[in-house]
Scaffold this motif. Structure first.
Motif, PDB file in Angstrom:
ATOM      1  N   UNK A 193      53.441  42.582  38.611  1.00 56.11           N
ATOM      2  CA  UNK A 193      52.314  43.061  39.097  1.00 56.11           C
ATOM      3  C   UNK A 193      51.051  42.791  38.304  1.00 56.11           C
ATOM      4  N   UNK A 194      51.233  43.367  36.947  1.00 59.44           N
ATOM      5  CA  UNK A 194      50.240  43.127  35.970  1.00 59.44           C
ATOM      6  C   UNK A 194      49.592  41.738  35.680  1.00 59.44           C
ATOM      7  N   UNK A 195      50.446  40.959  35.811  1.00 60.12           N
ATOM      8  CA  UNK A 195      50.408  39.536  35.448  1.00 60.12           C
ATOM      9  C   UNK A 195      49.588  38.895  36.650  1.00 60.12           C
ATOM     10  N   UNK A 196      49.913  39.336  38.094  1.00 62.21           N
ATOM     11  CA  UNK A 196      49.125  38.972  39.225  1.00 62.21           C
ATOM     12  C   UNK A 196      47.897  39.385  39.226  1.00 62.21           C
ATOM     13  N   UNK A 197      47.518  40.559  39.092  1.00 62.49           N
ATOM     14  CA  UNK A 197      46.282  41.191  38.563  1.00 62.49           C
ATOM     15  C   UNK A 197      45.405  40.585  37.487  1.00 62.49           C
ATOM     16  N   UNK A 198      45.981  39.927  36.721  1.00 66.79           N
ATOM     17  CA  UNK A 198      45.401  39.379  35.272  1.00 66.79           C
ATOM     18  C   UNK A 198      44.938  37.846  36.105  1.00 66.79           C
ATOM     19  N   UNK A 199      45.862  37.368  36.732  1.00 64.92           N
ATOM     20  CA  UNK A 199      45.420  36.027  37.318  1.00 64.92           C
ATOM     21  C   UNK A 199      44.487  36.100  38.182  1.00 64.92           C
ATOM     22  N   UNK A 200      44.476  37.059  39.035  1.00 60.78           N
ATOM     23  CA  UNK A 200      43.293  37.197  40.294  1.00 60.78           C
ATOM     24  C   UNK A 200      42.084  37.549  39.509  1.00 60.78           C
ATOM     25  N   UNK A 201      42.257  38.396  38.443  1.00 58.77           N
ATOM     26  CA  UNK A 201      40.810  38.772  37.642  1.00 58.77           C
ATOM     27  C   UNK A 201      40.218  37.478  36.631  1.00 58.77           C
ATOM     28  N   UNK A 202      41.105  36.793  35.947  1.00 59.45           N
ATOM     29  CA  UNK A 202      40.762  35.737  35.193  1.00 59.45           C
ATOM     30  C   UNK A 202      40.021  34.752  35.751  1.00 59.45           C
ATOM     31  N   UNK A 203      40.315  34.226  37.056  1.00 55.63           N
ATOM     32  CA  UNK A 203      39.259  33.376  37.921  1.00 55.63           C
ATOM     33  C   UNK A 203      39.121  32.167  36.805  1.00 55.63           C
ATOM     34  N   UNK A 204      37.706  31.571  37.113  1.00 53.50           N
ATOM     35  CA  UNK A 204      37.425  30.350  36.389  1.00 53.50           C
ATOM     36  C   UNK A 204      36.197  30.721  35.716  1.00 53.50           C
ATOM     37  N   UNK A 205      36.013  31.006  34.427  1.00 51.06           N
ATOM     38  CA  UNK A 205      34.893  30.877  33.384  1.00 51.06           C
ATOM     39  C   UNK A 205      33.782  32.143  33.896  1.00 51.06           C
ATOM     40  N   UNK A 206      32.512  31.808  33.616  1.00 48.40           N
ATOM     41  CA  UNK A 206      31.566  32.673  33.729  1.00 48.40           C
ATOM     42  C   UNK A 206      31.071  33.259  35.059  1.00 48.40           C
ATOM     43  N   UNK A 207      31.311  32.277  36.027  1.00 45.66           N
ATOM     44  CA  UNK A 207      31.120  32.675  37.286  1.00 45.66           C
ATOM     45  C   UNK A 207      31.896  33.664  37.833  1.00 45.66           C
ATOM     46  N   UNK A 208      33.356  33.523  37.626  1.00 46.63           N
ATOM     47  CA  UNK A 208      34.245  34.559  38.273  1.00 46.63           C
ATOM     48  C   UNK A 208      33.790  35.870  37.260  1.00 46.63           C
ATOM     49  N   UNK A 209      33.407  35.918  36.029  1.00 49.51           N
ATOM     50  CA  UNK A 209      33.190  37.090  35.230  1.00 49.51           C
ATOM     51  C   UNK A 209      31.935  37.746  35.741  1.00 49.51           C
ATOM     52  N   UNK A 210      30.945  37.042  36.127  1.00 51.22           N
ATOM     53  CA  UNK A 210      29.585  37.795  36.650  1.00 51.22           C
ATOM     54  C   UNK A 210      29.900  38.163  38.167  1.00 51.22           C
ATOM     55  N   UNK A 211      30.802  37.346  38.887  1.00 48.19           N
ATOM     56  CA  UNK A 211      31.137  38.041  40.096  1.00 48.19           C
ATOM     57  C   UNK A 211      31.975  39.209  40.006  1.00 48.19           C
ATOM     58  N   UNK A 212      32.741  39.527  39.327  1.00 47.71           N
ATOM     59  CA  UNK A 212      33.488  40.660  38.764  1.00 47.71           C
ATOM     60  C   UNK A 212      32.620  41.701  38.538  1.00 47.71           C
ATOM     61  N   UNK A 213      31.718  41.660  37.447  1.00 48.61           N
ATOM     62  CA  UNK A 213      31.105  42.378  36.766  1.00 48.61           C
ATOM     63  C   UNK A 213      29.434  42.458  37.369  1.00 48.61           C
TER      64      UNK A 213
END
Length: 142
Positions: free
Chosen positions: A102-122
Motif C-alpha cells: 500500500x505504501x509503495x502504491x502511494x509513493x508511486x502515485x505521489x512520485x509522478x513525473x518531475x517538477x510538474x507533479x511536485x508543484x501539482x501536489x504542493x
C-alpha cells in the motif's frame, strides 16, 4: 551249639560290616547333601541379590520413563506454543507486506513525473508560502 554260635557270630560280623558300610555310605551321602545345601544357600543369596538389583533397576527405569514422559509432554507443549507464535509472526509479516504494498502504491502515485507533479501536489502550500513572503516584505518595507 558251637557251630550255631559260630554261625550267629559270622552273621553278626556280616551285619556289623554291612551296617558300618551303610553308615559310611550315609555319612558320604549326608556330607554330599550338606555341600549341596550350602551351595543352594549360596545360590539363594545370589538370587536374592540379583532380585534386589532387578527391583532397583526397574525402579530406576520407571523413574526415567516418568521423567522422559514429562519431558516429552513439556516439549509437545513448547512445540505447540512455538507453532502458535510462528503463526502469529507469519500473520504479522503478511500484514506488514500488505501495508508495504500500500505504501509503495502511494509513493508511486505521489512520485509522478518531475517538477510538474511536485508543484501539482504542493500547489496550496507553495501559494501560501508566497503570500506569506509577500506579506512579510510589505510589512518590512512598507
Amino acid at each position: 551249639m558251637a557251630a550255631l554260635q559260630a554261625g550267629i557270630d559270622a552273621q553278626n560280623q556280616k551285619l556289623v560290616a554291612s551296617t558300618l558300610a551303610r553308615v559310611q555310605k550315609e555319612g558320604v551321602i549326608r556330607k554330599t547333601l550338606e555341600q549341596h545345601q550350602h551351595k543352594l544357600i549360596a545360590q539363594q543369596g545370589q538370587l536374592e541379590e540379583l532380585n534386589k538389583h532387578l527391583v532397583t533397576s526397574n525402579l530406576a527405569r520407571e523413574s526415567l520413563s516418568t521423567t522422559v514422559t514429562t519431558a516429552l509432554k513439556k516439549l509437545a507443549l513448547a512445540t505447540s506454543t512455538q507453532s502458535q507464535r510462528v503463526d502469529s509472526v507469519e500473520a504479522r509479516l503478511a500484514s506488514l507486506a500488505e501495508r508495504q504494498r500500500e505504501c509503495e502504491l502511494q509513493l508511486q502515485q505521489l512520485s509522478g513525473a518531475g517538477w510538474a507533479a511536485y508543484l501539482g501536489r504542493n500547489a496550496v502550500p507553495l501559494v501560501a508560502l508566497a503570500v506569506a513572503v509577500f506579506a512579510l516584505g510589505l510589512n518590512l518595507f512598507g
